[in-house]
Design a protein around this motif. Structure first.
Motif, short mmCIF file in Angstrom:
data_model
loop_
_atom_site.label_atom_id
_atom_site.label_comp_id
_atom_site.label_asym_id
_atom_site.label_seq_id
_atom_site.Cartn_x
_atom_site.Cartn_y
_atom_site.Cartn_z
N ASP A 297 0.81 -1.23 0.00
CA ASP A 297 0.00 0.00 0.00
C ASP A 297 0.83 1.27 0.00
OD1 ASP A 297 -2.40 -1.39 0.00
OD2 ASP A 297 -2.46 -1.51 2.20
N GLY A 298 2.08 1.18 0.43
CA GLY A 298 2.89 2.39 0.55
C GLY A 298 4.09 2.46 -0.36
N HIS A 299 4.30 1.46 -1.24
CA HIS A 299 5.49 1.47 -2.09
C HIS A 299 5.15 0.91 -3.48
CE1 HIS A 299 7.03 1.22 2.06
NE2 HIS A 299 8.03 1.96 1.61
N PHE A 300 5.82 1.46 -4.49
CA PHE A 300 5.67 0.90 -5.83
C PHE A 300 7.05 0.68 -6.44
CE2 PHE A 300 5.80 5.48 -6.54
CZ PHE A 300 6.54 5.64 -7.71
N LEU A 301 7.08 -0.17 -7.46
CA LEU A 301 8.31 -0.55 -8.15
C LEU A 301 8.21 -0.17 -9.62
CD1 LEU A 301 8.54 -4.19 -6.76
CD2 LEU A 301 10.00 -2.30 -6.02
N THR A 302 9.32 0.26 -10.18
CA THR A 302 9.42 0.44 -11.62
C THR A 302 10.88 0.26 -12.01
OG1 THR A 302 8.73 1.81 -13.50
CG2 THR A 302 9.74 2.96 -11.62
N LEU A 303 11.15 0.35 -13.30
CA LEU A 303 12.52 0.23 -13.82
C LEU A 303 12.96 1.61 -14.29
CD1 LEU A 303 11.94 -2.92 -16.09
CD2 LEU A 303 12.35 -2.85 -13.63
N THR A 304 14.25 1.88 -14.16
CA THR A 304 14.75 3.18 -14.60
C THR A 304 16.16 3.03 -15.15
OG1 THR A 304 15.05 5.49 -13.95
CG2 THR A 304 15.70 3.83 -12.34
N GLN A 305 16.54 4.00 -15.94
CA GLN A 305 17.86 4.03 -16.55
C GLN A 305 18.43 5.43 -16.40
OE1 GLN A 305 17.85 4.08 -20.85
NE2 GLN A 305 19.71 2.83 -20.99
N SER A 306 19.70 5.53 -16.02
CA SER A 306 20.32 6.84 -15.87
C SER A 306 20.80 7.36 -17.21
CB SER A 306 21.50 6.76 -14.90
OG SER A 306 22.60 6.10 -15.52
N ASP A 307 21.17 8.64 -17.25
CA ASP A 307 21.71 9.22 -18.48
C ASP A 307 23.03 8.56 -18.86
OD1 ASP A 307 19.56 10.95 -18.61
OD2 ASP A 307 20.61 12.58 -17.58
N ALA A 308 23.68 7.88 -17.90
CA ALA A 308 24.95 7.18 -18.18
C ALA A 308 24.72 5.73 -18.55
CB ALA A 308 25.87 7.28 -16.97
N GLY A 309 23.45 5.28 -18.61
CA GLY A 309 23.17 3.91 -19.02
C GLY A 309 23.22 2.89 -17.91
N ARG A 310 23.07 3.32 -16.67
CA ARG A 310 23.01 2.40 -15.54
C ARG A 310 21.53 2.18 -15.21
NH1 ARG A 310 27.07 -0.53 -14.04
NH2 ARG A 310 27.34 0.09 -11.86
N ALA A 311 21.09 0.92 -15.23
CA ALA A 311 19.66 0.62 -15.10
C ALA A 311 19.42 -0.34 -13.95
CB ALA A 311 19.14 0.02 -16.41
N ALA A 312 18.21 -0.23 -13.35
CA ALA A 312 17.89 -1.07 -12.19
C ALA A 312 16.39 -1.01 -11.92
CB ALA A 312 18.66 -0.60 -10.96
N VAL A 313 15.95 -1.87 -11.01
CA VAL A 313 14.62 -1.77 -10.43
C VAL A 313 14.71 -0.79 -9.26
CG1 VAL A 313 12.70 -3.02 -9.35
CG2 VAL A 313 14.18 -4.18 -11.01
N ILE A 314 13.76 0.13 -9.15
CA ILE A 314 13.73 1.03 -8.01
C ILE A 314 12.41 0.89 -7.26
CG2 ILE A 314 15.34 2.68 -9.03
CD1 ILE A 314 12.92 4.50 -9.63
N ARG A 315 12.46 1.22 -6.00
CA ARG A 315 11.28 1.23 -5.11
C ARG A 315 11.08 2.65 -4.62
NH1 ARG A 315 13.18 -1.99 -1.88
NH2 ARG A 315 11.98 -3.88 -2.38
N CYS A 316 9.83 3.15 -4.74
CA CYS A 316 9.54 4.51 -4.28
C CYS A 316 8.34 4.47 -3.34
CB CYS A 316 9.25 5.43 -5.46
SG CYS A 316 10.58 5.51 -6.68
N ASP A 317 8.28 5.45 -2.42
CA ASP A 317 7.16 5.50 -1.48
C ASP A 317 6.18 6.59 -1.89
OD1 ASP A 317 8.21 7.93 -0.63
OD2 ASP A 317 9.10 7.11 1.21
N LEU A 318 5.21 6.84 -1.04
CA LEU A 318 4.13 7.77 -1.38
C LEU A 318 4.59 9.23 -1.41
CD1 LEU A 318 1.21 6.23 0.72
CD2 LEU A 318 1.82 5.80 -1.67
N THR A 319 5.80 9.50 -0.94
CA THR A 319 6.33 10.86 -1.01
C THR A 319 7.25 11.06 -2.21
OG1 THR A 319 8.33 10.44 0.32
CG2 THR A 319 6.28 10.91 1.52
N GLY A 320 7.54 9.99 -2.95
CA GLY A 320 8.46 10.08 -4.07
C GLY A 320 9.91 9.82 -3.70
#
Length: 351
Positions: A297-320
């Motif tokens: 209820d308080g966290h979501f997951l998505t995938l992201t990539q940096s401008d340098a090409g480093r990519a991972a799964v990230i977890r964020c909360d309701l505040t960002g």
């Protein structure tokens, strides 16, 4: 909610007229203010608690299950008896497949098509609906409902200008003539073979558990939508021509939203919004995947990539506030700026 289920590419429409009735969402920031999140700079947190596919292996807690290897995976669901995978072979035949994989690795082909296969899974995981195009015109399709565990077909119907939206253990929600004249939303009771009209707009998304439906508002604008209670489809909770709610949290109090349409393989932002009013509560920005899922209820997951090409799964909360939830992969940033994003070799399970 799978609207649609695959990672899809679109175009961010500039200059759309703002909707004017109550609950309009006017808060889309300018593209120039986007700071790109860098997963390599985030603190390392726990691994994802949701089932996921890493390269060709399903990871479900401590369980590791070999997945299909004949194509590029673009969607994963947890169903009765195991998992459902969608993969795309981008070779000369360009086949899309949906395959059931048991928890012990046995595989069963559910559907195969040279066109897009739209998939919906019931909340219990017992029923799977697959929409397959018929012919090259794209006007007709067939929706097949089967028992996830055994593959036994329990419903089969051919339709024109139809959009598979959701499935339950007894019915299928379908939008008809989406983006055409005389739209409608219907429930198809596949056990009885009957259609029941819900409303005179075409549904393009729904969360049946939380009594939410997203309607297409074609007469207002090319990519405008309206959110309503599924039980009271004439009542508008909010509407927008700029953002789309992709998934409600398990408790229904929040939703994840992104652009209705964006010209890239990914998106440049996700918002956390109030699940009933759409009031914005948090935002993350960067080179982000079109797919994001609630972990709790308080966290979501998505995938992201940096401008340098480093990519991972990230977890964020309701505040960002975010942390990294996986190892880092080196994924070159696409040279074509219209592509914008390249994903790490991970697919998060859809609800």
């Amino acid at each position: 909610m799978d609207v649609p289920a695959a990672r899809r590419t679109g175009t961010l429409l500039l200059g759309l007229a703002a909707a004017t009735a109550a609950a309009v969402l006017p808060w889309l920031p300018a593209a120039a203010d986007v700071p790109h999140i860098d997963p390599a700079a985030l603190p390392r947190g726990d691994s994802p608690a949701v089932v996921r596919l890493v390269r060709d292996t399903v990871r479900d807690g401590d369980l590791r299950v070999p997945a299909t290897t004949r194509g590029d995976h673009d969607a994963l669901w947890v169903v009765a008896g195991g998992y459902l995978l969608r993969d795309v072979n981008v070779g000369p035949r360009h086949l899309t497949r949906v395959v059931h994989v048991s928890r012990t690795g046995e595989r069963r082909l559910v559907a195969r098509s040279p066109g897009l296969l739209t998939v919906a899974v019931s909340g219990s995981g017992r029923r799977v609906a697959v929409q397959r195009p018929l012919g090259s015109s794209g006007l007709r399709s067939v929706i097949t409902v089967s028992a996830a565990r055994t593959g036994r077909v329990v419903g089969h119907r051919e339709l024109r200008l139809a959009n598979l939206v959701a499935v339950t253990d007894h019915r299928v929600l379908i939008g008809l003539r989406a983006r055409w004249h005389h739209p409608a939303t219907v429930w198809w009771n596949y056990e009885r073979g009957t259609l029941h009209r819900v409303y005179h707009q075409a549904a393009v998304g729904a969360d049946v558990r939380h009594d939410r439906v997203v309607f297409d508002r074609t007469p207002v604008g090319e990519f405008c939508n309206r959110v309503a209670p599924l039980s009271r489809p004439g009542r508008t909770l909010w509407h927008s021509c700029r953002v789309y709610p992709r998934q409600w949290s398990p408790d229904g109090r929040h939703a994840l939203a992104t652009h209705t349409y964006f010209d890239a393989a990914g998106t440049d932002r996700w918002w956390v919004i109030d699940g009933r009013t759409a009031v914005r509560q948090a935002r993350i920005t960067g080179r982000l995947d079109w797919h994001a899922v609630w972990e709790d209820d308080g966290h979501f997951l998505t995938l992201t990539q940096s401008d340098a090409g480093r990519a991972a799964v990230i977890r964020c909360d309701l505040t960002g506030t975010c942390e990294r939830a996986s190892r880092l992969w080196d994924v070159p940033v696409p040279e074509d700026p219209s592509v914008f994003y390249a994903a790490p070799p991970v697919v998060l399970a859809s609800p």
